[in-house]
Design an enzyme around this catalytic site. Sequence first.
Site, PDB file in Angstrom:
ATOM      1  N   LYS A   1       0.843  -1.198   0.000  1.00  0.00           N
ATOM      2  CA  LYS A   1       0.000   0.000   0.000  1.00  0.00           C
ATOM      3  C   LYS A   1       0.883   1.256   0.000  1.00  0.00           C
ATOM      4  CE  LYS A   1      -0.351  -0.353   5.025  1.00  0.00           C
ATOM      5  NZ  LYS A   1      -1.219  -0.732   6.153  1.00  0.00           N
TER       6      LYS A   1
ATOM      7  N   ARG B   1     -11.189  -0.177  14.364  1.00  0.00           N
ATOM      8  CA  ARG B   1     -11.280   0.591  13.121  1.00  0.00           C
ATOM      9  C   ARG B   1     -12.233  -0.171  12.187  1.00  0.00           C
ATOM     10  NH1 ARG B   1      -5.118   1.787  11.401  1.00  0.00           N
ATOM     11  NH2 ARG B   1      -5.446  -0.392  10.826  1.00  0.00           N
TER      12      ARG B   1
ATOM     13  N   TYR C   1      15.244  30.045   8.225  1.00  0.00           N
ATOM     14  CA  TYR C   1      13.999  30.671   8.696  1.00  0.00           C
ATOM     15  C   TYR C   1      13.889  30.570  10.218  1.00  0.00           C
ATOM     16  CZ  TYR C   1      12.132  30.646   3.905  1.00  0.00           C
ATOM     17  OH  TYR C   1      11.911  30.856   2.576  1.00  0.00           O
TER      18      TYR C   1
ATOM     19  N   MET D   1      11.438  24.374   2.487  1.00  0.00           N
ATOM     20  CA  MET D   1      10.720  23.581   1.487  1.00  0.00           C
ATOM     21  C   MET D   1      11.669  22.756   0.610  1.00  0.00           C
ATOM     22  SD  MET D   1       7.983  24.746  -1.448  1.00  0.00           S
ATOM     23  CE  MET D   1       6.868  25.529  -0.289  1.00  0.00           C
TER      24      MET D   1
HETATM   25  C1  LIG Z   1      -0.422  -1.867   6.612  1.00  0.00           C
HETATM   26  C2  LIG Z   1      -1.023  -3.141   7.025  1.00  0.00           C
HETATM   27  C3  LIG Z   1      -0.205  -4.244   7.329  1.00  0.00           C
HETATM   28  C4  LIG Z   1       1.304  -4.163   7.372  1.00  0.00           C
HETATM   29  O1  LIG Z   1       1.715  -3.622   8.618  1.00  0.00           O
HETATM   30  P1  LIG Z   1       3.268  -3.459   8.977  1.00  0.00           P
HETATM   31  O2  LIG Z   1       3.278  -2.954  10.363  1.00  0.00           O
HETATM   32  O3  LIG Z   1       3.807  -2.442   8.005  1.00  0.00           O
HETATM   33  O4  LIG Z   1       3.881  -4.788   8.804  1.00  0.00           O
HETATM   34  C5  LIG Z   1      -0.824  -5.439   7.629  1.00  0.00           C
HETATM   35  N1  LIG Z   1      -2.181  -5.544   7.641  1.00  0.00           N
HETATM   36  C6  LIG Z   1      -2.989  -4.505   7.367  1.00  0.00           C
HETATM   37  C7  LIG Z   1      -4.460  -4.679   7.404  1.00  0.00           C
HETATM   38  C8  LIG Z   1      -2.445  -3.271   7.050  1.00  0.00           C
HETATM   39  O5  LIG Z   1      -3.249  -2.245   6.775  1.00  0.00           O
END
Ligand SMILES: *Cc1c(COP(=O)(O)O)cnc(C)c1O
Length: 355
Positions: free
Chosen positions: A34, A129, A252, A300
């Site tokens: 992802k 969640r 800055y 930036m």
């Molecule tokens: C992102 C995610 C993972 C991976 O988690 P890590 O801590 O990066 O290994 C596994 N399962 C779900 C549902 C996730 O959203």
Amino acid sequence: MRPIRALIDHAALAHNYARAKALALGARAFAVVKADAYGHGLMQVNAALPQVDGFATLEFESALALRDAGRTEPLLLLEGAFSIAEVCEAARRDIWIAVHDDASLARIEQAALPAPLGVFVKFNTGMNRLGFAPARAAEVLARLSACAGVTVRAVMAHFATADDEVRGISWQMARFDAEPALAGLPQSLANSAALIDFPAVHRDWVRPGIMLYGATPFAHRSAASLGLRAAMTLESELIAVQSLRAGEVVGYGATFTAEHDMRIGVVACGYADGYPRHAPNGTPVVVDGVVTRLVGRVSMDMLTVDLTDVPAAGVGSAVQLWGAQLPVDVVASAAGTIGYELLTAVTMRVPRIAL
Ligand SMILES: *Cc1c(COP(=O)(O)O)cnc(C)c1O
């Protein structure tokens, strides 16, 4: 061309996936890709991992891109499909989807599927969640088995504190294992932290993400101590050098004052590249192979570093913001965040170059 780039080490990615598989013993392992493979570039990871058990992602277009690239392994959408049209497209392209609530279940029930559909049914064991209450397992599974063309590939859950040595996972596993309708089905529970620390919950499919990229899921254990190798090295160069007299300031807000006469290097890297603006004075940065420190506020497009311990450094000197020599977790810790955030924050304007 502006000298900043992210080197993506394909051998490190392959090493880390092999490490996950070795830890997983018999379980199959999704490579979690992802967020554009945690900022590394989906197609970089696709090229680096010619042999995986499957990929898990959130973005529909990433799953399609993997299919278009010729991948035939299982692909799983961890947040499922967001419309009936996506449910149908997932079936058409043989992409498995998570189903986690009544609305996502209804979309599957209403879809006129053009092809068989694989689903992972997600249960909420305390993260609060996504997921059905475990007590609803029998009802949800019965509704799915009444859908023609739908196959439940696994049931899944996600841990809130797998990286916490004190709280651990037993409080969530107690809720999962107490539900008889969840036994006997293939199961997918473990993220990187649970894969590393809790072999009893590997079950059928593990879901390692961060460890594939050579960063640690733990606050107090380094990636190297887990046998992982950094997959991304964010590097740039000095594009200017300043000589400051004691008492002069830089950047800055004038947040750094020279304690003595000193040389300052200006690096082509800023928060628009994904470097955290909140990194404080003293955050480690490597110049010509020497670990030195950030001084002054990150802007930036630039940041500034102390060259006191690197007297030979000048314009064109190599700078490593994190990577093979400086763990991203160390920089993240100095900046009050985690490696995950820094890796996924690297922006589009930074070219990803295969190493
Ligand atoms: C992102 C995610 C993972 C991976 O988690 P890590 O801590 O990066 O290994 C596994 N399962 C779900 C549902 C996730 O959203």
